[in-house]
Every structure is written in C-alpha cells, then in structure tokens.
Design a protein around this motif. Structure first.
Motif, PDB file in Angstrom:
ATOM      1  N   UNK A 150       0.865  -1.191   0.000  1.00 10.46           N
ATOM      2  CA  UNK A 150       0.000   0.000   0.000  1.00 10.46           C
ATOM      3  C   UNK A 150       0.899   1.238   0.000  1.00 10.46           C
ATOM      4  N   UNK A 151       0.486   2.258  -0.764  1.00 13.88           N
ATOM      5  CA  UNK A 151       1.297   3.489  -0.807  1.00 13.88           C
ATOM      6  C   UNK A 151       0.444   4.718  -1.080  1.00 13.88           C
ATOM      7  N   UNK A 152       0.950   5.841  -0.599  1.00 14.31           N
ATOM      8  CA  UNK A 152       0.409   7.141  -1.024  1.00 14.31           C
ATOM      9  C   UNK A 152       1.601   7.989  -1.461  1.00 14.31           C
ATOM     10  N   UNK A 229      -1.055  11.277  -6.327  1.00 11.64           N
ATOM     11  CA  UNK A 229      -1.769  12.548  -6.475  1.00 11.64           C
ATOM     12  C   UNK A 229      -0.802  13.717  -6.573  1.00 11.64           C
ATOM     13  N   UNK A 230      -1.258  14.758  -7.244  1.00 13.23           N
ATOM     14  CA  UNK A 230      -0.446  15.977  -7.291  1.00 13.23           C
ATOM     15  C   UNK A 230      -1.350  17.176  -7.544  1.00 13.23           C
ATOM     16  N   UNK A 231      -0.938  18.309  -7.008  1.00 17.18           N
ATOM     17  CA  UNK A 231      -1.705  19.533  -7.232  1.00 17.18           C
ATOM     18  C   UNK A 231      -0.819  20.759  -7.080  1.00 17.18           C
ATOM     19  N   UNK A 232      -1.182  21.812  -7.807  1.00 24.03           N
ATOM     20  CA  UNK A 232      -0.573  23.129  -7.615  1.00 24.03           C
ATOM     21  C   UNK A 232      -1.536  24.049  -6.869  1.00 24.03           C
ATOM     22  N   UNK A 233      -2.609  23.491  -6.331  1.00 16.11           N
ATOM     23  CA  UNK A 233      -3.636  24.319  -5.696  1.00 16.11           C
ATOM     24  C   UNK A 233      -3.888  23.954  -4.244  1.00 16.11           C
ATOM     25  N   UNK A 234      -2.881  23.445  -3.542  1.00 14.70           N
ATOM     26  CA  UNK A 234      -3.060  23.132  -2.123  1.00 14.70           C
ATOM     27  C   UNK A 234      -2.718  24.367  -1.312  1.00 14.70           C
ATOM     28  N   UNK A 235      -3.612  24.792  -0.479  1.00 12.24           N
ATOM     29  CA  UNK A 235      -3.348  25.948   0.400  1.00 12.24           C
ATOM     30  C   UNK A 235      -3.173  25.394   1.800  1.00 12.24           C
ATOM     31  N   UNK A 243       8.891  19.230  -2.272  1.00 12.15           N
ATOM     32  CA  UNK A 243       9.038  17.865  -1.742  1.00 12.15           C
ATOM     33  C   UNK A 243       7.832  17.006  -2.084  1.00 12.15           C
ATOM     34  N   UNK A 244       8.088  15.717  -2.276  1.00 10.60           N
ATOM     35  CA  UNK A 244       7.019  14.741  -2.467  1.00 10.60           C
ATOM     36  C   UNK A 244       6.873  13.979  -1.153  1.00 10.60           C
ATOM     37  N   UNK A 245       5.623  13.821  -0.712  1.00 14.25           N
ATOM     38  CA  UNK A 245       5.403  13.019   0.503  1.00 14.25           C
ATOM     39  C   UNK A 245       5.174  11.575   0.092  1.00 14.25           C
ATOM     40  N   UNK A 246       5.767  10.679   0.856  1.00 13.68           N
ATOM     41  CA  UNK A 246       5.648   9.254   0.536  1.00 13.68           C
ATOM     42  C   UNK A 246       5.164   8.503   1.780  1.00 13.68           C
ATOM     43  N   UNK A 247       4.211   7.614   1.568  1.00 19.14           N
ATOM     44  CA  UNK A 247       3.828   6.657   2.628  1.00 19.14           C
ATOM     45  C   UNK A 247       3.843   5.281   1.994  1.00 19.14           C
ATOM     46  N   UNK A 248       4.628   4.385   2.560  1.00 21.42           N
ATOM     47  CA  UNK A 248       4.697   3.016   2.036  1.00 21.42           C
ATOM     48  C   UNK A 248       4.466   2.054   3.189  1.00 21.42           C
ATOM     49  N   UNK A 249       3.583   1.106   2.968  1.00 17.76           N
ATOM     50  CA  UNK A 249       3.340   0.097   4.010  1.00 17.76           C
ATOM     51  C   UNK A 249       3.617  -1.293   3.455  1.00 17.76           C
TER      52      UNK A 249
END
Ligand code: NAD
Ligand code: 89Y
Length: 342
Positions: A150-152, A229-235, A243-249
């Motif tokens: 599983x990953x995000x 996922x990716x966005x240029x509209x996160x406030x 930076x890219x956030x990674x979650x790996x299980x």
C-alpha cells in the motif's frame, strides 16, 4: 579519463540546473562544447556564464558543425520530438527532459526510432534520483519493510511555480504532464508495474487552462494499491515545495517521508527517524536544492549508462511505461472508468 563531448539544447529556466550539473561533471570527463537556444541572447548568455566555447541558435547547424557524443534537450515538450529525431538522424545519443512527448504516440515513436537507429535515448526523469527517494529505494531493496502493498505518493503545493514557468498556465495537459509523470514514475519504482488505474482531474484555479489537480488510484500487478496525487492548488502549511510526501506500508513495517525530508522507518513496531534531506550543492538554493541535486544525480547516472553501453534506468522504453500511466489517467478521467494497462 574517458571524455564526452556534450551539447545542451534550450538555455531557459531549468537548463541552468543542467548546465551547472554538467559543469560539475567536467571532473568525470564531460566537455560542454556547445549550447543552443532559438533565442540567441539566451544561448550567448549561457555560453558566457558556463565557459562554453560555441553557441548556436539553430540545432541543425550545431549538429552539422560539432562532433558530439551526447546532447541534452531541455526545451519545452512541444519541441521534444523534432529535436530527438534530429539527434537520432545525426546518430548522437540524447537525453530529453520530461514530459517525454506530447502524447503516448509521440513517446513510442521516439523510442522506436532510437531503437531502429541504435541510438541511446534517455528521459531526464529526476524525481527517483532525489536523495530521499534513493534512500527509500535502498531500504526497499534491502527488504526492510517487506514488499510494499500500500502506498500514497503525494505532491501538494501552492508555491507560485508560474513565476519561473509561466508557460504552465497555458498547457492544455497540465498537472499530469508536469508533475504526474514524476509521481507516477515513483509509484512504478516503489510498487512495481500497474495493472489498472482510475483517475479524477480538477481545474481548481480558473486562471490556468488545464487540470491543476490529479487524484489517481492504482492497482499494481503484485496486488498492491497506491494513491498517487499531485496539485498546484493546495493551500496548506507547511508548504514543503518541491518535496514529495511518501507513505509506504509493507508486511513488516512502513516508510514515511514527511515535510523537511524527515524519513520515519518503522520495522517490527520500532520506529527510527532519519534526515534524508539533499545536500545544497554549491550552485543550488533552497527550496529547489532537492530537485537541483537530483538533476546532477540523473545526469551522472545517464552518463555512466551511456559509457558502459547499457540503457539508463530512465531509458526511453522505461519512460514510455511511466508516460503510459499518465495517458491512461486522462482516459480514465474522461471515461469515468478504470483503465487496464497493457
Ligand atoms: P523555458 O521556456 O524556460 O526554456 C526552454 C528554452 O528552450 C527557451 O529558452 C527556448 O527559447 C528554447 N527553445 C525552444 N525551442 C527550441 C529549439 N527548437 N531549439 C533550441 N532552443 C529552443 O522552459 P523550462 O522551464 O526551462 O522547461 C524546459 C523543460 O524542462 C520542460 O520540458 C519542462 O517540463 C522541464 N522541467 C523539468 C523539471 C524537472 O524537475 N525535471 C523542472 C522544470 C522544468
Ligand atoms: O515543473 C516542475 C517539475 O517538473 O519539477 C518541479 C517543477 O519545476 C515545479 O513543480
């Protein structure tokens, strides 16, 4: 020492990172013999700044006049195919920036042309070469958390990228082509090839032309699932651009890459924290240093591959697979159905 004669095509915003990297790689035998930009002011300025002996405003002329071992194409995507074809025609090994081409047909055509002519072709896909990503790859290869299931993978920012890259506002295919190619590539690297995917695209900023927000769900061939996922509209704060956030299980634990390049590794219920930040190279500056150092690492990797006669890990063929996921995401979003990856 083996020497490699190199030319850089495109001397705009991002090429400065390539030119700095290649200059540092002079220690490994790289001679930047020419730069080229259709804007002569930029070509001349780059030649002066980086001590390059020849500058051109026409790539064809440069290929005719200079003996080149490698050309690095750092122009916007609309010009990639013509410039790659020109390099192949002149039998010069080439690197081309992401996104590889305008669509999957163009990417496949370039990869096939390179094969046919037996010319080395790589795509400058640099996110997998970022310091924290290299560390994660090492941990996975060692089996630290077992095979991840599983990953995000998430790149979310509100940073004003339009200041340095104003053309992005006008791209019809925007975030998937600009950032999606990077996060999809990371998904393949960490979780393996994809069986099918679904996607939602949004244009949350009315001033841009294409999608600025991408949310995809991937089923990997090994049964694993990832949200990419990716966005240029996160406030949101902290805004950890770029930076890219990674979650790996995995079955034994988890790897989390958090803002500030803090890496949390849990194995058998014990968590350790490490600093996975990239060094700030002598020509780099925060917050871009992670990307800038990855450009150097990507150039060094591709140079080694070329010299040893093997394809780069980010070869044209490899990138066709990454690009194919983005193309599938456009198809999935418009059809509102999951798309099988062949
Ligand atoms: P830019 O517009 O600032 O620079 C491109 C330059 O290419 C311009 O100076 C232009 O005059 C020149 N050019 C255009 N057509 C040409 C031709 N036929 N021959 C010679 N020169 C030509 O764009 P940029 O922001 O530097 O982006 C270039 C590429 O780098 C894009 O593909 C972009 O997606 C990519 N990029 C990658 C990353 C990354 O992290 N990998 C980051 C930013 C940009
Ligand atoms: O264009 C983007 C990319 O490829 O990496 C970072 C960037 O320059 C802005 O997000």
């Amino acid at each position: 020492m083996e020497r490699t004669s190199l030319a850089v095509i495109g001397c705009g915003f991002f090429a400065q990172n390539h030119l700095n990297s290649w200059k540092d790689l002079a220690a490994k035998g790289v001679d930047v013999v020419a730069v080229c930009d259709i804007d002569p002011t930029k070509a001349r300025a780059a030649a002066q700044k980086f001590g390059v002996p020849h500058w051109y405003s026409d790539a064809e002329t440069m290929f005719r006049e200079r003996r080149l071992d490698l050309v690095d194409i750092v122009t916007q995507v609309a010009t990639h195919q013509a410039l790659v074809e020109l390099a192949i025609q002149h039998r010069v090994a080439a690197i081309v920036q992401k996104p590889f081409g305008l669509d999957i047909a163009a990417c496949r055509a370039m990869a096939e042309a390179a094969h046919k002519a037996q010319v080395f072709l790589a795509v400058h896909e640099n996110f997998r070469f970022q310091t924290p990503m290299r560390r994660i790859i090492e941990l996975l290869q060692r089996g630290t958390i077992g095979e991840p299931n599983w990953a995000r993978i998430s790149f979310r920012t509100g940073y004003d990228i339009y200041k340095g890259q104003p053309y992005l506002m006008k791209e019809v295919r925007f975030a998937l082509m600009d950032l999606g190619v990077h996060v999809m590539d990371l998904a393949r690297v960490f979780m393996g090839e994809v069986a099918h995917l679904s996607a939602e695209l949004q244009r949350r900023n009315p001033k841009v032309r294409g999608e600025d927000t991408v949310t995809t769900l991937l089923k990997h061939r090994n049964g694993g699932v990832s949200i990419v996922e990716c966005t240029y509209e996160a406030r949101r704060m902290p805004d950890a651009f770029p930076e890219t956030r990674i979650e790996l299980e995995g079955p034994r634990g988890a790897i989390l890459l958090k803002p500030g390049s803090v890496l949390e590794v849990t194995v058998d219920c014990k968590m350790t924290t490490e600093n996975a930040d990239a060094p700030v190279l002598h020509w780099a500056e925060r917050p871009w240093h992670i990307i800038q150092e990855s450009v150097h690492a990507t150039c060094a990797h591709i140079l080694d591959a070329l010299r040893s006669g093997r394809p780069a890990s980010v070869s044209a063929d490899d990138n066709v697979k990454t690009f194919g996921l983005c193309e599938a995401a456009y198809a999935a979003a418009s059809s509102r159905r999951a798309v099988e990856i062949d």
